[in-house]
Design a protein around this motif. Sequence first.
Motif, PDB file in Angstrom:
ATOM      1  N   CYS A  53     -13.158   6.131   3.219  1.00 27.98           N
ATOM      2  CA  CYS A  53     -12.227   7.131   2.637  1.00 27.98           C
ATOM      3  C   CYS A  53     -12.350   8.690   2.625  1.00 27.98           C
ATOM      4  O   CYS A  53     -11.635   9.307   3.470  1.00 27.98           O
ATOM      5  CB  CYS A  53     -12.025   6.582   0.871  1.00 27.98           C
TER       6      CYS A  53
ATOM      7  N   GLU B  29      -7.416   4.440   0.922  1.00 29.48           N
ATOM      8  CA  GLU B  29      -6.615   4.630  -0.025  1.00 29.48           C
ATOM      9  C   GLU B  29      -6.254   4.898  -1.146  1.00 29.48           C
ATOM     10  O   GLU B  29      -5.761   5.955  -1.986  1.00 29.48           O
ATOM     11  CB  GLU B  29      -5.040   4.493   0.536  1.00 29.48           C
ATOM     12  N   VAL B  30      -7.220   4.145  -1.629  1.00 33.06           N
ATOM     13  CA  VAL B  30      -7.162   4.419  -3.702  1.00 33.06           C
ATOM     14  C   VAL B  30      -8.401   5.046  -3.971  1.00 33.06           C
ATOM     15  O   VAL B  30      -7.887   6.204  -5.124  1.00 33.06           O
ATOM     16  CB  VAL B  30      -6.715   3.288  -4.407  1.00 33.06           C
TER      17      VAL B  30
ATOM     18  N   TYR C 216      -8.324   9.419  -4.277  1.00 29.78           N
ATOM     19  CA  TYR C 216      -7.459   9.897  -5.231  1.00 29.78           C
ATOM     20  C   TYR C 216      -8.246  10.039  -6.882  1.00 29.78           C
ATOM     21  O   TYR C 216      -7.883   9.993  -7.766  1.00 29.78           O
ATOM     22  CB  TYR C 216      -6.567   9.624  -5.428  1.00 29.78           C
TER      23      TYR C 216
ATOM     24  N   LEU D 236       0.679  -0.720   0.565  1.00 31.10           N
ATOM     25  CA  LEU D 236      -0.045  -0.229  -0.403  1.00 31.10           C
ATOM     26  C   LEU D 236       0.709   0.968   0.023  1.00 31.10           C
ATOM     27  O   LEU D 236       0.852   2.306  -0.673  1.00 31.10           O
ATOM     28  CB  LEU D 236      -1.113   0.303   0.887  1.00 31.10           C
ATOM     29  N   THR D 237       1.665   1.747   1.131  1.00 32.21           N
ATOM     30  CA  THR D 237       3.047   2.724   0.915  1.00 32.21           C
ATOM     31  C   THR D 237       3.614   2.736  -0.277  1.00 32.21           C
ATOM     32  O   THR D 237       3.542   3.864  -0.809  1.00 32.21           O
ATOM     33  CB  THR D 237       3.743   2.558   1.511  1.00 32.21           C
TER      34      THR D 237
ATOM     35  N   PHE E 269       0.514   7.662  -6.761  1.00 28.58           N
ATOM     36  CA  PHE E 269       0.065   9.111  -6.936  1.00 28.58           C
ATOM     37  C   PHE E 269       1.235  10.080  -6.668  1.00 28.58           C
ATOM     38  O   PHE E 269       1.017  10.558  -5.310  1.00 28.58           O
ATOM     39  CB  PHE E 269      -1.109   8.795  -5.851  1.00 28.58           C
TER      40      PHE E 269
ATOM     41  N   CYS F 197       1.118   4.695  -3.257  1.00 25.86           N
ATOM     42  CA  CYS F 197       0.818   5.527  -2.828  1.00 25.86           C
ATOM     43  C   CYS F 197       2.331   6.677  -3.166  1.00 25.86           C
ATOM     44  O   CYS F 197       2.064   7.969  -3.246  1.00 25.86           O
ATOM     45  CB  CYS F 197       0.383   5.723  -0.722  1.00 25.86           C
ATOM     46  N   MET F 198       3.191   5.993  -2.451  1.00 31.27           N
ATOM     47  CA  MET F 198       4.883   6.308  -3.192  1.00 31.27           C
ATOM     48  C   MET F 198       4.438   6.703  -4.669  1.00 31.27           C
ATOM     49  O   MET F 198       5.912   7.735  -5.268  1.00 31.27           O
ATOM     50  CB  MET F 198       5.709   5.999  -2.188  1.00 31.27           C
TER      51      MET F 198
ATOM     52  N   GLY G 190      -0.466  15.716   0.275  1.00 32.51           N
ATOM     53  CA  GLY G 190      -1.713  14.831   0.388  1.00 32.51           C
ATOM     54  C   GLY G 190      -3.265  14.427   1.043  1.00 32.51           C
ATOM     55  O   GLY G 190      -3.716  14.450   0.732  1.00 32.51           O
TER      56      GLY G 190
END
Length: 1182
Positions: free
Chosen positions: A951, A913-914, A917, A856-857, A864, A860-861, A972
């Motif tokens: 979310c 987390e997805v 965005y 997951l990290t 996005f 995100c890094m 973020g």
Amino acid sequence: MIPDPTAASSSSQHNKSTHDEANSSGPVNQSEDESGNENRHKSVRRRKRAHNGSENVKRKSAKAGRSSVRRAGGSHGKQRHVEAVTLFEVVTMGRSAMQAVIDDWLEAYATNRDSSLLDLISFFIQCSGCKGVVTAEMCQSKEDSEVMSKMVEELDEVAGLQYKKFLAFPWILTVTWPMDTDSVEYPLIQPGPYGRWFHSEFCDFVSVLVAQCQHSVIFDSYLMNTLISLLTELSNSYVRAFRHTCTLAAVKLLSSLAGAALSLSVSIENSQKLYEVQKTKTMRQKSTLQLERIQKKITELQEKRAEIESMMDIIFKGVFLKRYRDVLPEIRSICMEELGLWMKLYSSAFLNDSYLKYMGWMMHDKIPDVRLKCVLGLQGLYGDPVLLPKLDLFTSRFKERMISMTLDKDNEVAVQSMKLLVLISKTCDDVLSPEDYKQLLQFVYSSQRPLAATAGELLFSRLLDTVAPASDTQDEISEEEAHKQQTFARLKALLQFYQESELHKHVVYLVDSLWDCGGALLKDWPALTSVLLEDPSSHSPGLTLEEQAVLVEILVASVRQASEGPALAGRSGAKKVMSAREKKILIDDCTKLTEHLLILLPKLLSKFSSSCDIVASLMKIPQYFLPECSEAENTQAVSGLIAEMGAVLELHSSPAVLEAAARTYLSLCGEETAGCSVARAARDSLVHRWVDQLTALLGDSLEGDSLSADEEKTGEILATLKKLRAFHNCHDLVRWNLFELLSPLLSVESSQGGALPEVLLEVLQCLCYSMLWSLNTSSETLTSREKAVAQRLQLRLFCERGHHCLSHSDLSVRQQAFLAVCDVLTAHSYQLHVWDPTSFGPLLYTPSPKLQRALLTFVCMHVFVGPDCDSQCSVSENSEVERLEDLHKRRNLLAAFCKLIVHGVLEMSMAAEVFMYYMKYYNDFGDIIKETMYRTRQIDKIESARTLVLCLQQLFVRLKREQESGGRAHPGVQTFTSIKELARRFALTFGDLIKFRECVVMIHRNGIEFVFQEFSQTPETPTPLYLSYLTILSEFSSKLLKPDKKTVFSYLQKHTAEHIIDLREECWQPLIYYRASLLTVAEGEDAVSYVSSDRKLYLPNRSPFPKQKLEGSKSPCPFSPADSKVSKVHRSGFSPSHQEKKTDTGPFSVPVEPLAKRLNIDASVLSTANEEDDDDTVEVEL
């Protein structure tokens, strides 16, 4: 029907010209029972129907006994009585019946022309679909000013009728019909086959009518005058049905008259020839009487032709000039189609610049069908060499427009325009300049195959079909040598064109474009291979290495085209289903290329073995061989080919060569191939040799946790890994146990002499392929529990090593490790779902929490990231290409992660987390995220809805913490407006309110609990910390059913009952707004959508009113309680709901009058607030 003229004329003597009185002048109601308009409801068999009404011309006499219906229907002579039919009904009976009925109509016309003419007038009105009443009066003089002043077309809105009174001399006709006639589907625009059939039959009727009477009544100055007057008047009506139908009839009438005039011209020409022959006779043979008779006949024919030309001129000026720019595109298309026919059919009168200009003007029409008719008409003109001299001025004036139409947005117009230019290039050599040809020939690379094929025809006729062999001794060479030289010259011209076009990656599209017209050249594989194998000499310089590379690509593309057909990725318009003949041609071509290239391909590989690109292209050819071919069973030829391929693999390790070789071995090792055993043995020998070589290299270099190898040895390891990776992608190499051989390389620390990033990339891909093949064949290989446990241990080890690589210093290694872990976990999950429980299969494996968080990290890094974080956004010529490549990689990474969620490898909550965005990166990843929402909702709609709530709440909490900290905005963190917009887009995904009823209720309950949980009211905290979240939650209110709104409102009341709430205070505005969204009683509820206690959440310079005013919503203004109870608001400003809402009078409703008073906004307060407030928010007086 129209009444008998005597009755009409007598009644007209004592009736005035008012519409009410005109209708009493012998009207006959054309209802659906009598008018014939119900013809659209007739059966397809077109059976005749008895006519109950009074036809003006009765067919009951002995002459009528042999009527049209008897002859058309093939009735026997014994038939004594024939049913009477109208002219409109005969349209349904076919062309043979049409001719017979028109013959009878002409006989009746000779007896009583007034009554017969009224039948014809009634026919055209019925064909327009008119259901109204038609009355006829006799007119004494065409110049009577009082009569002409009464020619009107107007509406009677009180009676709901329309009137049209016009002159069709000697008749004054009045048509009365309902006002909604213009919206009725008249016969010409009927959908389906009936409309097309009626159009054809109606046009045939007009042409047959003129053909049957062109030698008789057409010149009586009565029939045609009345008919032309009728069609001209009705074609000028503002009623679409009259205008469309009568315009079509008028232009078809002109076309038929042009045909009659042409036949008269032929008769005049023949008579003049006969006259000249008579004049050349001697005095004894010459007859003065015969000469005079011939001259008289010529004069009569010329007078008739002049009369017909006068009729055509009247129709052209009265109908065409007014209708070619009609608002209805169908009428404009009809006019342009017939104009092209007139100019081709009767060029002496119509083919001049006065008429051609209309064709040129209408090529700029905004409707594609009109432009298409113009182009098709011009094709008929340019295709006739006799007409070309008259087109010079038109060509010079409109050449640029014809060239530009090849870029038309309508594909058919573009294709026909290109065909027109091909026709011009063949008939007019000096019209198109070299610059024009350069522009047109680039269309061979078009994405539309019909357009590309037409451009290929232009290329072939312009460059390839005109070249001649450059030889001074053509008389001395053989036919075979001449063919070889001509083929070489054509190929040289084709190569020159391709190199000059500077599109070096589109050979396959060029071959596809030339396939239809130049297939003989492209399928001449003996000639192509002979040119490639020919060594340059002094008298024949041959081809350069670059030209040979292009010719090899042309050879491969022609082989692919002959084997698979014209289907190409990125090119549309090709036939999707081949006929039996095309399939036979395909098989014959495959047989020929297999027999020829299986023998010569080893020679080509041997000659070009040093060129990596050429060899990569040549090694694709065996993939298209036909296994059933007799030559394919020649094991000696197969062995020779495989030996040359093995020699090439020893020299090259480029990805293109290795991929082509792996796919070719896969094709040769298939079960259908005759030489599969030879190919399999050769493949196994290659792989075994590479594995032994790699084992030896790693044994010398890998010592404990470090890798010590010099540059040369590292290069050998890398080359061998590339070969194994390419073949492992297509072939199952599990029995060589590559996993145990390569997995230690992933545990080597970079600080202790770790492997190079290039080596790690190949190792990761090899191990991934090994795991995928192991999982794919688990149903066959896992025969005991011990083997299943060993496979799970192998999977765990791979995931641990992949997790370790996610922190590597090289970006490409991190990305490859992420993709490898995601692919293996997805395949493992898939195998768990499809394996047979009765046999051994893969055991359950769940990735560790650390690995899940790491994945997951990573997303995100690395996915996005904003444009400022993109390291490849440097200003250069290739910056756009690099940006697109980087975006493609990021999309692959996101898709791999989303598949883990969809297949249940990761918890669904990790998708929050997805999802956050979704709006921020909508253009780049919106489709992937939306598909993930759809798939998760199919799995568990409640859990998917909880993920959306999580979310939104995470985004909101981050925003609150950012504002409380007062620091610099974090990348973020999203603004309140963007979170609210994200909630609106989430709400739009709940389309079916019944299906997602529980989900939406859960979202509201969860949101209310989120706001009021653990809230204890004190003087310091009068409102909940997350009260503004209710404004976001209100975006889902429109998706609640009415009973659920009451339930949610009751739930809200339960949570707010324990607290002291003063709705007059501004800090409680989010609650007011949320309650209003549940009750839907306030007209101005959108006005407070951006007003809340947390005023720092809103963007500056943003007013809550402009959007509402722009979209037509009502502005928040004082209103009465009575108005609020019955009004309906279309909320399109700040709410996703597009439903009409009304006051809810349920048990939990808020009293309307106090709420109306609370929402009463003073305009003066609004204006002063905008001027004085520092953060540009609006003060609302409550």
